[in-house]
Design an enzyme around this catalytic site. Structure first.
Site, PDB file in Angstrom:
ATOM      1  N   THR A 160       0.816  -1.217   0.000  1.00  0.00           N
ATOM      2  CA  THR A 160       0.000   0.000   0.000  1.00  0.00           C
ATOM      3  C   THR A 160       0.849   1.268   0.000  1.00  0.00           C
ATOM      4  OG1 THR A 160      -0.158  -0.159   2.420  1.00  0.00           O
ATOM      5  CG2 THR A 160      -1.927  -1.144   1.131  1.00  0.00           C
ATOM      6  N   ARG A 161       2.041   1.191   0.585  1.00  0.00           N
ATOM      7  CA  ARG A 161       2.889   2.385   0.631  1.00  0.00           C
ATOM      8  C   ARG A 161       3.472   2.746  -0.735  1.00  0.00           C
ATOM      9  NH1 ARG A 161       6.859   1.328   5.623  1.00  0.00           N
ATOM     10  NH2 ARG A 161       6.347  -0.864   5.198  1.00  0.00           N
ATOM     11  N   MET A 162       3.382   1.840  -1.691  1.00  0.00           N
ATOM     12  CA  MET A 162       3.814   2.177  -3.044  1.00  0.00           C
ATOM     13  C   MET A 162       2.797   3.081  -3.732  1.00  0.00           C
ATOM     14  SD  MET A 162       6.709   0.566  -3.237  1.00  0.00           S
ATOM     15  CE  MET A 162       7.129   0.622  -4.975  1.00  0.00           C
TER      16      MET A 162
END
Length: 522
Positions: A160-162
């Site tokens: 998700t942090r991408m």
């Protein structure tokens, strides 16, 4: 549970073979072990001595279900896009995925200790029978010829942090998806089989691996339906490995799919260290000046690893430890699956952590060793775009250094970008601002740049390409292209031809006007 027990007892491969306790049957095909008493179906569980790590971690009949308690997977993603499962010899469905190739031949392996005892343990999955070494017993194995080496790559995370629709394992470094860099490192080892655990974007990841995975590497994909932590993912991954041979056992490397900087020699050294010390598990560790946020390696007085403690749970004394976990392991296969079944999701995320296996093995008396990586950057994970850029820069430096040591001249390596799949011959010169993408090939003596971008382009011997963009083109030997030329897919420059400035396509020959067109008639 009762129906599964009946299926197991009716399986033609059982042949009334009894376990150490004289109270259980074992299916030779799938490794399941069941209590002979149907009323005690809650005791259905694989035993360490006879089941090894098949991954069919059936939970006890307590009704407490989880992805780990029933870590059977739901089939295998095949290159054709189908999901399938295989059966026992009598046709009873067994939750293992179809294999892409035949099972590897059994190896003599490292021999198990002969003495063991069966005990009843209470776990969060109910009452199960497991084999554990009696107190004081030496749990090291007798050295013998090394058994088969397998690998499980954990690539099911969404990342998700991408902040991207692209699955995290498929984000590119130097033109190649992250997970393929990991597989490239494994391909350099003598690995019998590699299982890749997929989840988010499983079909996309599976198709990419089918198209671009290293040739000759036997790969299977297993889908993790629900992401319940690294311990759960590892348990699901074990379903893709063949059953261990009774003549010997092998080892399994477990590593994340977001460590693209890992070098093959480091992996090989980890396996050698693991086998030399006959360890139950060996952790690849690193010593870093700032360990904030990393899991700390807690060693015992004898130097072996006792547990891995996360930063948030560590005491002040533990936080002062500079040796950190890299999430890369080598396990003895026969003890990994039972250890995974003993994990409990006692954390805020309610997930099963693979790191907790270290404490389980250490408490059971199995030696857990650590192998310290010389370069901590090798184990650096990629969780966001900033870390992706750092990893890209590191990998690009490695690629440039390798080509320069092979006879390629780079006027300014810091301004030269060469993808991982590019092939360069000796005496090639790359001037500043060169970008070589995809599967470019540049023959001996050619000169590229300055400020040239080539993608999937072939350049012949002693050809020159300056200030130009070429995509899917072919530049013949001795040809001259540019400046300010654009070549597209299918464009071919004949050997010795000159493409004048501002040309955008054929025909190519000396004396043509701008744009590659003949001069206007009077």
């Amino acid at each position: 549970m009762v129906s599964l027990l009946q299926d197991l007892l009716s399986c033609k491969t059982v042949k009334a073979k009894l376990s150490l306790s004289e109270r259980t049957y074992r299916c030779e095909a799938c490794g399941l072990v069941a209590d002979r008493d149907a009323n005690a179906a809650a005791n259905l569980a694989p035993l360490v001595e006879v089941a090894s790590s098949t991954g069919t971690a059936s939970g006890a009949g307590t009704g407490q279900g989880s992805a780990l308690a029933n870590a059977q997977g739901d089939g295998r993603f095949m290159p054709s896009g189908r999901w399938s499962s295989t059966n026992c010899e009598d046709g009873a469905n067994r939750p293992r995925g179809s294999r892409l190739g035949p099972s590897p031949p059994p190896g003599n392996g490292w021999l198990r200790s002969q003495s063991s005892s069966e005990v009843t343990d209470e776990t969060n999955f109910g009452t199960v029978h497991v084999v554990r070494p009696p107190p004081g017993q030496d749990t090291t194995m007798t050295p013998g010829p090394p058994g088969p080496l397998s690998a499980v790559v954990l690539a099911a995370g969404e990342g998700t942090r991408m902040r991207s629709n692209r699955p995290k394992p498929l984000h590119r470094l130097c033109g190649r998806p992250m997970v393929l860099h990991v597989l490239d490192a494994l391909a350099e080892l003598d690995v019998e089989r590699v299982v890749v655990v997929v989840g988010h974007g499983a079909e996309w990841v599976g198709q990419t691996l089918s198209d671009h995975a290293p040739k000759g590497l036997a790969i299977e994909l297993v889908r993790q339906q629900e992401q319940r932590g690294t311990g759960d993912a590892a348990s699901v991954g074990l379903t893709g490995l063949p059953v261990d041979s009774e003549e010997g056992e092998g080892d399994v490397v477990v590593l994340p799919g977001d460590t693209p900087l890992l070098r093959p020699p480091t992996l090989a050294a980890l396996v050698r260290h693991h086998r030399h010390h006959a360890a139950g598990a060996t952790v690849l560790t690193a010593r870093v000046p700032d360990a904030a946020g990393y899991g700390r390696i807690v060693r015992g007085k004898d130097g072996t690893v006792r547990r891995i403690v996360e930063h948030a749970d560590a005491t002040e004394e533990e936080r002062s430890i500079s040796e950190v976990n890299t999430s890369i392991y080598c396990f003895r296969r026969s003890v990994l699956a039972p250890s995974l079944r003993r994990l409990k999701p006692v954390n805020e995320q309610n997930e099963y952590y693979l790191t907790d296996v270290v404490a389980v093995l250490a408490e059971a008396g199995y030696p857990v060793h650590a192998f310290v990586a010389e370069d901590p950057m090798e184990a650096a994970g990629v969780n966001d775009r900033a870390q992706l850029a750092v990893a890209e820069a590191e990998l690009r430096d490695r690629i440039n250094e390798r080509w320069m040591r092979r006879g390629v001249t780079m006027w300014d390596p810091e301004r030269t970008y060469v993808d991982a799949d590019v092939q360069l011959a000796p005496d090639v010169s790359l001037l500043p601002g060169v970008i070589l993408r995809g599967e470019c090939t540049v023959a001996e003596g050619a000169e590229i740049g300055p400020n040239a971008t080539l993608e999937d382009t072939q350049v012949g011997q002693r050809a020159e390409v300056r200030h130009s963009v070429c995509t899917g083109a072919v530049v013949g030997a001795g040809a001259r292209v540019g400046p300010f030329v654009v070549l597209g897919p299918g464009d071919e420059v004949p050997p010795g031809a000159t493409v004048p400035p501002f040309s955008t396509g054929p025909p190519f020959s000396t004396g043509r006007g701008a744009g590659g067109n003949p001069p206007a008639a009077d």
